[in-house]
Design a protein around this motif. Structure first.
Motif, PDB file in Angstrom:
ATOM      1  N   GLU A   1      32.089  83.062  12.824  1.00 39.57           N
ATOM      2  CA  GLU A   1      31.159  83.900  13.582  1.00 39.57           C
ATOM      3  C   GLU A   1      30.075  84.482  12.687  1.00 39.57           C
ATOM      4  N   LEU A   2      30.463  84.885  11.489  1.00 38.44           N
ATOM      5  CA  LEU A   2      29.480  85.466  10.565  1.00 38.44           C
ATOM      6  C   LEU A   2      28.498  84.414  10.068  1.00 38.44           C
TER       7      LEU A   2
ATOM      8  N   LEU B   1      33.604  91.109   3.636  1.00 40.26           N
ATOM      9  CA  LEU B   1      32.420  91.291   2.774  1.00 40.26           C
ATOM     10  C   LEU B   1      32.838  91.767   1.378  1.00 40.26           C
TER      11      LEU B   1
ATOM     12  N   LEU C   1      35.887  92.995   9.052  1.00 41.04           N
ATOM     13  CA  LEU C   1      34.585  92.521   8.600  1.00 41.04           C
ATOM     14  C   LEU C   1      34.284  93.074   7.212  1.00 41.04           C
TER      15      LEU C   1
ATOM     16  N   ALA D   1      26.000  83.798  12.766  1.00 39.71           N
ATOM     17  CA  ALA D   1      25.043  84.901  12.864  1.00 39.71           C
ATOM     18  C   ALA D   1      24.127  84.996  11.650  1.00 39.71           C
TER      19      ALA D   1
ATOM     20  N   VAL E   1      38.065  95.403  14.202  1.00 39.84           N
ATOM     21  CA  VAL E   1      37.271  94.254  13.789  1.00 39.84           C
ATOM     22  C   VAL E   1      36.298  94.662  12.695  1.00 39.84           C
ATOM     23  N   THR E   2      35.764  95.886  12.803  1.00 35.63           N
ATOM     24  CA  THR E   2      34.846  96.358  11.773  1.00 35.63           C
ATOM     25  C   THR E   2      35.538  96.417  10.413  1.00 35.63           C
TER      26      THR E   2
ATOM     27  N   MET F   1      25.030  86.024   8.746  1.00 33.84           N
ATOM     28  CA  MET F   1      25.485  87.076   7.819  1.00 33.84           C
ATOM     29  C   MET F   1      26.139  86.441   6.591  1.00 33.84           C
TER      30      MET F   1
ATOM     31  N   ARG G   1      38.029  82.268  11.956  1.00 32.72           N
ATOM     32  CA  ARG G   1      37.242  82.670  13.118  1.00 32.72           C
ATOM     33  C   ARG G   1      36.143  83.660  12.725  1.00 32.72           C
ATOM     34  N   ILE G   2      36.530  84.684  11.960  1.00 34.63           N
ATOM     35  CA  ILE G   2      35.541  85.706  11.607  1.00 34.63           C
ATOM     36  C   ILE G   2      34.469  85.111  10.686  1.00 34.63           C
TER      37      ILE G   2
END
Lengths: 250, 250
Positions: free
Chosen positions: B50-51, B18, B14, B54, B10-11, B56, B46-47
């Protein structure tokens, strides 16, 4: 994204890891990060390891962890923070060269004033502001400007919430804060004498974006008894110039 | 951390999200992010969701996505980039006020020169450098300083790799680059006339950390035919001053 047994997403855990780093805590062990982020030690080590591999965090010679240059780069290079700062920088430098105290740019973020830039001189007076640091909306001159022009819902939320006393001069009475915000809108700027530190006075003006909304507050921090008018003239001229640089009105 | 069916963590996903944001691409749709990050549309949505939740990433009125202020804040407030920049800023401002072209601070990051700060004046000449942007080590004056004092393994990696021609004057011959690096170490600074842009000359000096290692390169970008000596004197004085601010040798 995959959730942990406790139900929080990996993204949430990642944020919690990043949030453990503060201006006062720039390096930590993986164990400290886990403890402060409320993560099990095994999860903390795994997520920190992955973030180090990706360059988002860095490990120093003592195996302590800090924010990675790669994360700073990715978070900065396309950011609105950088765009605003770059539009403001020439004008901020002129203010700084003339007022020679502290010149600052702040935006509204999560009900606080978030500072994007601060210029200071070696001989400048006291100032608690940090770049990428925050101050309460009701206590700082920047915050008062951002709050005075914010939507009504935010104003009422701040007015009904606890108004923390930073110094004995911070406005903590909702009725007085309401009157102060009306004053800011009337005179078009905020003066905060001793609200954050007894020895200094903040002076802030709004900077509008191309739609006419207030995008930022431009401010100076002066010694408490310094006259505000010369700085205010510089701030107003600079704000108009930044608005032009942002492609805004006039 | 949980891995996707394709095996990337997942990292990693992410980071790939970015990385799709660049100085030239500051807003994108979630679909574009997914395509550029090589993620299935459902994962990308989805990601990104979520970001955004948050803070981000942020979603604008047109539902396009940009880097969030919260991410910039977390990546900046405790960063080594900010610490170096703050230590350098007063000296950089003096250089800028005297040379009045471009004054820059760069570090070595993943075999490139990463720029932490750039100061310019309205009347300054041409300059391609961006804050949080990069330039090749062999082609920029900052990069040549960082490379000349880097460990031998990095030098050999760059010397044996492809040496991209940015202009017709960029050094692309390994033997000539080797000689240039020796010259930089001998004279203690790098001059890069026309290597990045035919119309300008970069001049850079090393800034050492408290252990004596080169922590950064301080540079100016001048018009091609401007004399370099006055700028160089300012750069050397500023570098010594930044070293003192970093708590280093003299």
């Amino acid at each position: 994204m995959a959730n942990s047994p406790s139900g929080d997403s990996v993204t949430e855990r990642l944020i919690r890891v990043l949030e453990t780093f503060t201006p006062a805590r720039t390096v930590q062990t993986a164990a400290d990060i886990g403890r402060r982020a409320g993560l099990p030690a095994s999860s903390a080590h795994r997520i920190v390891g992955e973030l180090v591999d990706a360059g988002m965090l860095e490990r120093d010679d003592d195996r302590r962890i800090r924010i990675g240059m790669r994360l700073w780069e990715l978070a900065t290079r396309s950011s609105h923070a950088l765009r605003l700062r770059q539009a403001a920088m020439p004008s901020m430098e002129r203010v700084q060269s003339r007022v020679r105290e502290h010149t600052q740019l702040a935006i509204l973020e999560q009900d606080e004033a978030l500072f994007l830039e601060r210029l200071s001189s070696p001989e400048s007076g006291s100032n608690v502001t940090r770049i990428a640091g925050r101050l309460p909306l009701h206590a700082s001159s920047s915050g008062l400007v951002l709050l005075a022009y914010a939507d009504r819902a935010l104003q009422e939320r701040v007015l009904s919430g606890p108004l923390m006393s930073v110094t004995s001069e911070t406005i903590t009475e909702p009725s007085l804060l309401r009157r102060k915000l009306a004053e800011v809108r009337t005179i078009g700027h905020a003066v905060a004498p001793g609200y954050i530190e007894a020895v200094s006075t903040g002076v802030a003006v709004p900077v509008h974006d191309e739609t006419g909304d207030v995008a930022a507050a431009l401010s100076v921090v002066l010694r408490r008894d310094a006259p505000t008018e010369p700085a205010l003239r510089e701030l107003f001229a600079a704000a108009r110039e930044i608005e032009r640089a942002l492609g805004g009105r006039r």
